[in-house]
Design a protein around this motif. Structure first.
Motif, PDB file in Angstrom:
ATOM      1  N   GLY A  41      57.300  21.116  43.451  1.00 21.76           N
ATOM      2  CA  GLY A  41      57.017  21.162  42.012  1.00 21.76           C
ATOM      3  C   GLY A  41      58.183  21.692  41.186  1.00 21.76           C
ATOM      4  O   GLY A  41      58.476  21.169  40.102  1.00 21.76           O
ATOM      5  N   SER A  73      61.039  33.497  55.450  1.00 21.74           N
ATOM      6  CA  SER A  73      60.136  34.656  55.543  1.00 21.74           C
ATOM      7  C   SER A  73      60.153  35.198  56.979  1.00 21.74           C
ATOM      8  O   SER A  73      59.928  36.383  57.206  1.00 21.74           O
ATOM      9  CB  SER A  73      58.703  34.304  55.117  1.00 21.74           C
ATOM     10  OG  SER A  73      58.117  33.378  56.001  1.00 21.74           O
ATOM     11  N   TYR A  90      61.041  31.786  37.772  1.00 24.29           N
ATOM     12  CA  TYR A  90      61.045  30.473  37.117  1.00 24.29           C
ATOM     13  C   TYR A  90      61.846  30.496  35.818  1.00 24.29           C
ATOM     14  O   TYR A  90      61.829  29.516  35.071  1.00 24.29           O
ATOM     15  CB  TYR A  90      59.599  30.024  36.820  1.00 24.29           C
ATOM     16  CG  TYR A  90      58.783  29.767  38.060  1.00 24.29           C
ATOM     17  CD1 TYR A  90      59.022  28.647  38.844  1.00 24.29           C
ATOM     18  CD2 TYR A  90      57.761  30.638  38.451  1.00 24.29           C
ATOM     19  CE1 TYR A  90      58.272  28.399  39.991  1.00 24.29           C
ATOM     20  CE2 TYR A  90      57.020  30.399  39.594  1.00 24.29           C
ATOM     21  CZ  TYR A  90      57.275  29.278  40.354  1.00 24.29           C
ATOM     22  OH  TYR A  90      56.536  29.036  41.486  1.00 24.29           O
ATOM     23  N   PRO A 133      50.835  21.008  45.413  1.00 29.20           N
ATOM     24  CA  PRO A 133      50.117  22.282  45.604  1.00 29.20           C
ATOM     25  C   PRO A 133      50.287  22.884  46.990  1.00 29.20           C
ATOM     26  O   PRO A 133      49.682  23.909  47.307  1.00 29.20           O
ATOM     27  CB  PRO A 133      48.651  21.881  45.384  1.00 29.20           C
ATOM     28  CG  PRO A 133      48.599  20.471  45.912  1.00 29.20           C
ATOM     29  CD  PRO A 133      49.952  19.856  45.638  1.00 29.20           C
ATOM     30  N   ALA A 156      49.911  34.815  57.066  1.00 31.61           N
ATOM     31  CA  ALA A 156      51.283  34.758  56.514  1.00 31.61           C
ATOM     32  C   ALA A 156      51.827  33.334  56.531  1.00 31.61           C
ATOM     33  O   ALA A 156      53.005  33.120  56.762  1.00 31.61           O
ATOM     34  CB  ALA A 156      52.213  35.739  57.242  1.00 31.61           C
ATOM     35  N   ILE A 287      43.323  21.353  45.022  1.00 28.20           N
ATOM     36  CA  ILE A 287      43.280  20.507  43.818  1.00 28.20           C
ATOM     37  C   ILE A 287      43.419  19.022  44.186  1.00 28.20           C
ATOM     38  O   ILE A 287      42.810  18.160  43.559  1.00 28.20           O
ATOM     39  CB  ILE A 287      44.352  20.948  42.785  1.00 28.20           C
ATOM     40  CG1 ILE A 287      44.144  20.250  41.442  1.00 28.20           C
ATOM     41  CG2 ILE A 287      45.774  20.757  43.294  1.00 28.20           C
ATOM     42  CD1 ILE A 287      42.971  20.736  40.659  1.00 28.20           C
ATOM     43  N   TRP A 364      66.288  24.554  60.331  1.00 24.03           N
ATOM     44  CA  TRP A 364      67.003  25.501  61.184  1.00 24.03           C
ATOM     45  C   TRP A 364      66.028  26.575  61.651  1.00 24.03           C
ATOM     46  O   TRP A 364      65.081  26.929  60.930  1.00 24.03           O
ATOM     47  CB  TRP A 364      68.109  26.207  60.383  1.00 24.03           C
ATOM     48  CG  TRP A 364      69.278  25.348  60.059  1.00 24.03           C
ATOM     49  CD1 TRP A 364      70.412  25.199  60.788  1.00 24.03           C
ATOM     50  CD2 TRP A 364      69.464  24.521  58.901  1.00 24.03           C
ATOM     51  NE1 TRP A 364      71.298  24.336  60.166  1.00 24.03           N
ATOM     52  CE2 TRP A 364      70.730  23.908  59.007  1.00 24.03           C
ATOM     53  CE3 TRP A 364      68.664  24.219  57.781  1.00 24.03           C
ATOM     54  CZ2 TRP A 364      71.227  23.027  58.039  1.00 24.03           C
ATOM     55  CZ3 TRP A 364      69.150  23.347  56.826  1.00 24.03           C
ATOM     56  CH2 TRP A 364      70.417  22.764  56.960  1.00 24.03           C
TER      57      TRP A 364
END
Ligand SMILES: Cc1cc2nc3c(=O)[nH]c(=O)nc-3n(C[C@H](O)[C@H](O)[C@H](O)COP(=O)(O)OP(=O)(O)OC[C@H]3O[C@@H](n4cnc5c(N)ncnc54)[C@H](O)[C@@H]3O)c2cc1C
Length: 423
Positions: A41, A73, A90, A133, A156, A287, A364
């Motif tokens: 998005g 992460s 943003y 989404p 997670a 959605i 990776w």
């Protein structure tokens, strides 16, 4: 080659039309609404706003102020990155490119009226809608587990507070503790992700004096992405710490009990686990399900040449929510798909030139310090699906120098791709 006047005028007309001709004649600025501000998005918002130079009104619907990347992460879990380094604002999208950021959640799409309903009861009309989404979790796919238990047994698999919970819980595991990871069935976000996570968990345990811990991976799949590479790495760096069990060995994941941190398989019961990481089955974000854009498997069929929904010509589906043929569900893939979609959306809304779709991806994975592996490919539309035209994968016996270089690429890729999405 000589060009006659007629050919020249024809070419010039195409050029001018490519730059200026609005497809929706007689209307004010055409409107693109984008649902979801992740790799898919954010990229489509930026590219349409930037390249249309204000000719298209772009609104990004995303409830969060910042985006925390799932990608890298695992490196945060492994101690190679700080949480701030995987968190992105943003601001550039709004201030630099003029994207309107509606900090709301889309709750319903009226496809006939071309209207998106938001959670504050306001609405946004669109000429084209792009939906990115990501995934939603199938909370009922692991018996005994559910949304109410995601703090006790974290997944997670959506980055943010969940990532921090898993990190905290990992740091609290005592030496000798048993960690059970329940890996997800196909198709799911980031095929090598669970196994990179295992590597990073083992790395952090080993380097903090907890080398007697065991990580048991209960996998519903017979095999997994980069399996030979990961298993060789676990053997080399974390001997005795990682046990991967496929379905023929564990004989099915029967249930979990979050109150006692117990996991029951057909083969064994793991009691009093120090940490249970449940990564459940997945599907396209809610959605997309609500708007009836998802196929029975839970993901959304698309036109391989444009990322347009197979169910609705006014809607594009980008990233993890889509059925992208040979491409995996990755941030790299979502970013690549978003550029194809942005090109097609601008073509439809302003008459600009549309180029043939080409996609790329590389994933990776870091196994231990300076030892990273990769898998990737190039893709094009073929026979109605996105098909690989070229693929590559690291080799088990490659040199330490090459592995270090691969990790350099990994870090460089992250900096480059988040800049491409968010700045
Ligand atoms: C542990 C892990 C490691 C990974 N590592 C890598 C890696 O190394 N390389 C790589 O390329 N990929 C990696 N990935 C995969 C990558 O994170 C995803 O494929 C990518 O984020 C998908 O992007 P997306 O835009 O489709 O969805 P998402 O990133 O999930 O973004 C979706 C956004 O939509 C918003 N949203 C959802 N519903 C609504 C709604 N109704 N209204 C408004 N907004 C909504 C959400 O808030 C979210 O911000 C990893 C994933 C995990 C879990």
């Amino acid at each position: 080659m000589t060009v006659n006047r007629r050919q020249f005028l024809g070419a010039a007309t195409v050029g001018i039309a490519g730059l200026y001709a609005p497809a929706l004649v007689g209307q004010a600025k055409p409107r693109l609404v984008v649902v979801g501000g992740g790799p898919g998005g954010a990229t489509v918002s930026k590219y349409v706003a930037r390249d249309s130079q204000g000719a298209i009104n772009v609104t990004l619907v995303e409830p969060e102020a910042n985006f925390v990347t799932c990608f890298h992460s695992n490196l945060y879990l492994g101690g190679y990155k700080k949480f701030d380094e995987i968190t992105h604002s943003y601001d550039a999208l709004t201030k630099k490119y003029g994207v309107n950021h509606a900090r709301k959640r889309a709750v319903r799409i009226d496809r006939d009226a071309k209207v998106v309903h938001l959670d504050d009861h306001s609405t946004l009309s669109y000429d084209r809608l792009a939906i990115a989404p990501g995934i939603d979790l199938k909370y009922d796919s692991v018996p005994g587990w559910g949304k109410e238990f995601e703090t006790v047994m974290p997944h997670a698999w959506k980055a943010g507070p969940q990532t921090q919970i898993l990190h905290k819980r990992l740091m609290e595991v005592p030496d000798g503790g048993v960690i059970v990871m329940i890996a997800p069935p196909n198709p799911y976000r980031c095929p090598p992700g669970p196994y990179e996570r295992v590597s990073m968990m083992a790395h952090v345990l080993k380097t903090t004096g907890r080398g007697k811990c065991r990580i048991i991976v209960l996998d519903p799949k017979e095999s997994f992405s980069k399996q030979g590479l990961f298993q060789a790495g676990w053997e080399k760096y974390y001997p005795g710490m990682v046990e991967w069990l496929g379905p023929k060995i564990h004989d099915g994941i029967k249930s979990v009990d979050p109150k006692t941190n117990t996991v029951v398989t057909g083969f064994e019961t793991y009691k009093n686990c120090a940490l249970v990481n449940v990564i459940p089955a997945q599907m396209a974000g809610q959605i997309a399900q609500e708007a009836k854009l998802a196929a029975p498997g839970g993901y959304c069929a698309i036109d391989a040449a444009s990322m347009k929904s197979a169910a609705d010509p006014n809607i594009y589906i980008i990233g993890d929510a889509s059925i992208a043929g040979d491409m995996p569900k990755s941030a790299f893939a979502a970013n690549s798909q978003a550029k194809v979609a942005a090109n097609s959306i601008r073509g439809e809304l302003t008459g600009s030139r549309v180029f043939p779709a080409k996609y790329t991806n590389t994933c990776w994975s870091l196994i231990d310090t300076d030892d990273a592996v990769k898998v990737g490919g190039a893709y094009e539309p073929k026979d109605g699906k996105i098909s690989a035209t070229e693929t590559y994968i690291s080799k088990v016996d490659e040199s330490a120098d090459l592995r270090k270089q691969t990790q350099g690429e990994n870090m460089g890729w992250y900096s480059g791709i988040v800049a491409d999405m968010f700045s």
